[in-house]
Design a protein around this motif. Structure first.
Motif, PDB file in Angstrom:
ATOM      1  N   TYR A  55      49.099  34.645  34.914  1.00  0.00           N
ATOM      2  CA  TYR A  55      48.073  33.927  35.661  1.00  0.00           C
ATOM      3  C   TYR A  55      46.947  33.591  34.707  1.00  0.00           C
ATOM      4  CZ  TYR A  55      45.027  32.446  39.416  1.00  0.00           C
ATOM      5  OH  TYR A  55      44.230  31.693  40.227  1.00  0.00           O
ATOM      6  N   ASN A 106      49.300  34.743  41.298  1.00  0.00           N
ATOM      7  CA  ASN A 106      48.241  35.684  40.942  1.00  0.00           C
ATOM      8  C   ASN A 106      48.812  36.731  39.985  1.00  0.00           C
ATOM      9  OD1 ASN A 106      49.583  37.630  42.581  1.00  0.00           O
ATOM     10  ND2 ASN A 106      48.406  36.973  44.361  1.00  0.00           N
ATOM     11  N   HIS A 108      45.095  32.062  45.420  1.00  0.00           N
ATOM     12  CA  HIS A 108      45.233  33.324  44.693  1.00  0.00           C
ATOM     13  C   HIS A 108      45.213  34.518  45.634  1.00  0.00           C
ATOM     14  CE1 HIS A 108      43.633  36.829  42.461  1.00  0.00           C
ATOM     15  NE2 HIS A 108      44.315  36.354  41.438  1.00  0.00           N
ATOM     16  N   ASN A 109      44.281  34.495  46.596  1.00  0.00           N
ATOM     17  CA  ASN A 109      44.086  35.682  47.437  1.00  0.00           C
ATOM     18  C   ASN A 109      43.457  35.353  48.781  1.00  0.00           C
ATOM     19  OD1 ASN A 109      44.090  38.363  48.146  1.00  0.00           O
ATOM     20  ND2 ASN A 109      42.550  39.011  46.682  1.00  0.00           N
ATOM     21  N   THR A 114      42.594  24.995  39.159  1.00  0.00           N
ATOM     22  CA  THR A 114      41.806  26.191  38.868  1.00  0.00           C
ATOM     23  C   THR A 114      40.955  25.830  37.656  1.00  0.00           C
ATOM     24  OG1 THR A 114      43.691  27.048  37.610  1.00  0.00           O
ATOM     25  CG2 THR A 114      43.390  27.902  39.824  1.00  0.00           C
TER      26      THR A 114
END
Length: 715
Positions: A36, A67, A483-484, A510
């Motif tokens: 990542y 991730n 990612h989360n 990103t």
């Protein structure tokens, strides 16, 4: 640069540290690479992705993971099969995310060599919390390399890391500081090895079931015994027999230094000032360079320290894991050498050359070391004196110069709109996140009450929402969303039926780590627009985020264009004051300006070369109209919007001006309009390759202006 990966036996590689690491992976016969992105090692994954065609020839699989946890889980391939695998991420935040998979991997052990390349983003140049991955190596019994920053050493240790992993059945982590990642040098290459198991040489059948390879009780009890009784001794033997750690300087002396490999270059620079080392690394003091900082080899430590009056441990960061372990090893071996480290060097912070110089000075004075001590002491005194003089002259320390959004960044108008909305509704609790948008924590916006992790903003506001009279707002980027944030934030909010507001900044990449792609990045076909479209548009992204949110059951969802400040204000106001109780999501869409410029510049250059007409937009400030109150600067913060002295002697304050860095995003004008500031902004169209009609209009306009100027009353 990617062509350097093809170099064969005996060729000379000249390049950067991370590119050398990639070459070393191929020389070691790696079967798969994942990871990542994140500074300072994001370039490693970028290189692997951009070199996919060549890596496919070798049979190497490349995976850009969602991730760090997904990247660590990839290494599970090496638990059952003799495949060498490598993954990379940014430390320490990446290791935190990967810790669950990493713990299970370390417990089961590996049969194929595994290497985790960590970007040890620590110290003055760091963009993350000041912690170290060393704790994870200790906790999970993972070998940890910290290579001396020169390319031959780094390349050699990459290759030997796989051998160590296979010899000990332990994963190996290698931490590379920013300076090591970007150090330039050269080394003699070897030919790339085609992996025995690869995309081109596939397995005919899966491995036989073996419960002992699973990190699940009761197998985990046996695995823990293997860590202590088999794997760790095997790792120590390998480190000692292969001379992974290096000795420099004379064999016998009264004092010595033990240093992490990654700090070697800085330490040599500091020792030069004492006339105790030269630029090539030769030193007059005995030095043990720990390229393997975990596990340490007890006999090696005891042998180095025996017979010396004192040893200084140079270990960056805290807690002092290495110093504590060395102290224990010396006592167990009844070696009475005095041990120093954090008593002379700072407990925390980056060990720059000046920091080391001050610590070494204290150490050398205590033990009366024959060096250029008096001269160094005078230099440090003079440096402190000059800093004090400068502060007295200025009246205060120099102001900080924090990072800021790029010129034309599509996220800046969102924060300008949020600032204007707060003027109406009052202060809001804002949960911020990791990414480009975290620059809004700096002036002129100064937004944010917490940063708890990548994609964690909505989750972090869960404890605040029930206690606030006004709705808090959570902000995350599309990178953090995938990612989360999707799982830990959105699904949790929907599960608990939270009355929450989420603002997703969708710039297509990103961006903060180098504009790597995410699942919602526009496809290549969408990027190849014509010049007219490129001039008009700011974004061409899919609606994957919106589709995902709708599929999850989000009922209140709005998409706005970031550069339309008035529309963004209206949407924010609606979300914060809506009678709807539940998750409200605003997707603010605007393509990353850096990526947009990279995309359209070749198109524009090609059009101009073909003689096609192109109109470039610029904005400016009418000096005669500008009042000099600078509200526009306080609301937008654009680097191209600055100040200059007024040519009007009656205006004391400087006036606003737009410098040549302007990319024509139009934010300054939008902010002025939305905030009802002033009419001093103007929009100019610069026509390149003008047509006959353009030239005719220009003559008419200039003639009209001159006519009006002549009719103006004389002063």
């Amino acid at each position: 640069e990617i062509e350097l990966l093809r170099l064969g036996d005996g060729a000379e590689f000249h390049g950067e540290g991370i590119l050398a690491v990639t070459k070393a992976l191929l020389q070691a016969g790696v079967s798969y690479i994942g990871g990542y992105q994140g500074a300072p090692v994001s370039h490693l994954l970028d290189v692997a992705v951009q070199a996919r065609d060549y890596l496919a020839e070798l049979g190497v699989h490349v995976e850009a993971c969602a991730n760090e946890s997904a990247a660590a889980a990839m290494l599970g391939a090496s638990i059952s099969y003799p495949m060498r695998g490598a993954v990379t991420w940014k430390s320490i935040v990446g290791t935190n995310v990967a810790s669950d998979a990493l713990s299970n991997l370390a417990s089961a052990g590996v049969v194929g060599g595994t290497l985790i390349v960590l970007g040890e983003d620590y110290g003055e140049g760091a963009s993350v919390i000041q912690e170290r991955s060393h704790a994870y190596a200790l906790k999970s019994s993972v070998c940890l390399f910290d290579p001396r920053p020169n390319l031959p050493t780094i390349v050699s240790l990459v290759e030997q890391a796989f051998e160590l992993s296979e010899a000990s059945n332990m994963p190996v982590m290698m931490e590379l500081r920013i300076r090591a990642c970007h150090v330039h040098g050269h080394f003699r290459t070897r030919g790339n090895r085609r992996p025995l198991i690869s995309r081109n040489a596939k397995l005919n059948s899966p491995a036989e079931f073996n419960y002992d390879r699973l990190s699940h009780p009761p197998a985990t009890f046996r695995q823990e015994k293997l860590k202590a009784e088999v794997r760790m001794p095997a790792a120590r033997r390998f480190i000692a027999e292969r001379n992974i750690n290096e000795f420099f300087g004379p064999e016998d002396a009264e004092v010595g230094i033990i240093v992490q490999g990654g700090l070697f270059n800085t330490l040599i620079r500091a020792l030069q000032q004492f006339d105790l080392a030269d630029p090539t690394g030769h030193t007059k003091l005995p030095m043990l360079v720990l390229n393997a900082v975990y596990p340490l080899v007890p006999d090696q430590i005891a042998q180095f320290c025996a017979g010396k009056r004192a040893v200084l441990v140079v270990e960056e960061g805290q807690p002092e894991f290495i110093e504590q372990e060395i102290s224990t090893l010396l006592r167990r071996n009844d070696v009475q050498t005095a041990l120093h480290g954090k008593d002379f060097l700072p407990l925390a912070g980056e060990y720059t050359a000046e920091t080391m110089l001050r610590g070494l000075l204290t150490f050398f004075k205590k033990y009366a070391i024959d060096g250029n001590v008096e001269a160094v002491e005078g230099w440090i005194h003079q440096l402190d004196q000059r800093r004090g003089d400068a502060q007295r002259v200025l009246g205060a320390p120099l102001p900080m110069r924090p990072p800021t959004f790029c010129i034309g960044c599509p996220e800046r108008p969102v924060f300008a709109a949020l600032k204007l909305v707060q003027r109406e509704l009052g202060p809001l609790h804002i949960s911020t996140d990791i990414g480009c948008h975290s620059f809004a924590t700096f002036e002129p916006f100064s937004f944010g009450n917490s940063i708890l992790g990548y994609g964690m903003s909505l989750a972090s506001s869960a404890g605040v929402r029930p206690m606030m009279a006004t709705r808090p707002i959570a902000i995350m980027g599309d990178g953090g969303f995938w990612h989360n944030g999707l799982l830990s934030g959105v699904t949790s909010s929907l599960l608990n039926r939270d009355d929450a507001v989420l603002l997703v900044l969708k710039n297509g990449y990103t961006s903060a780590t180098g504009t790597q792609e995410v699942i919602s990045t526009p496809h290549d076909a969408e990027k190849q627009v014509d010049v007219a479209q490129a001039r008009r548009s700011q974004t061409h992204t899919d609606v994957t985020i919106e589709n995902t949110l709708t599929g999850l059951g989000v009922k209140w969802l709005r998409t706005v264009h970031t550069y339309r400040v008035g529309n963004v204000m209206k949407t924010l106001r609606a979300a914060l004051t809506s009678s709807f109780t539940g998750l409200k999501v605003i997707v603010a869409e605007g393509e990353c300006q850096l990526e947009r410029q990279r995309r359209i510049r070749p198109l524009i250059a090609g059009a101009l070369k073909r003689g096609e007409r192109y109109v470039r937009i610029r904005f400016g400030v009418d000096e005669d109209v500008c009042t000099g109150d600078h509200s526009c600067i306080r609301l937008s913060g654009c680097p191209s919007l600055t100040i200059k002295p007024s040519s009007d002697p009656l205006k004391v304050d400087p006036v606003a001006t737009v410098n040549s860095g302007c990319v024509g995003c139009g934010l300054c004008g939008e902010v002025a309009h939305a905030a009802v500031l002033c009419p001093s902004f103007y929009r100019a169209e610069i026509v390149q390759n003008p047509t006959g009609w353009d030239r005719f209009l220009d003559r008419v306009r200039m003639s009209t202006v001159r006519l009006l100027q002549r009719r103006a009353p004389s002063s």
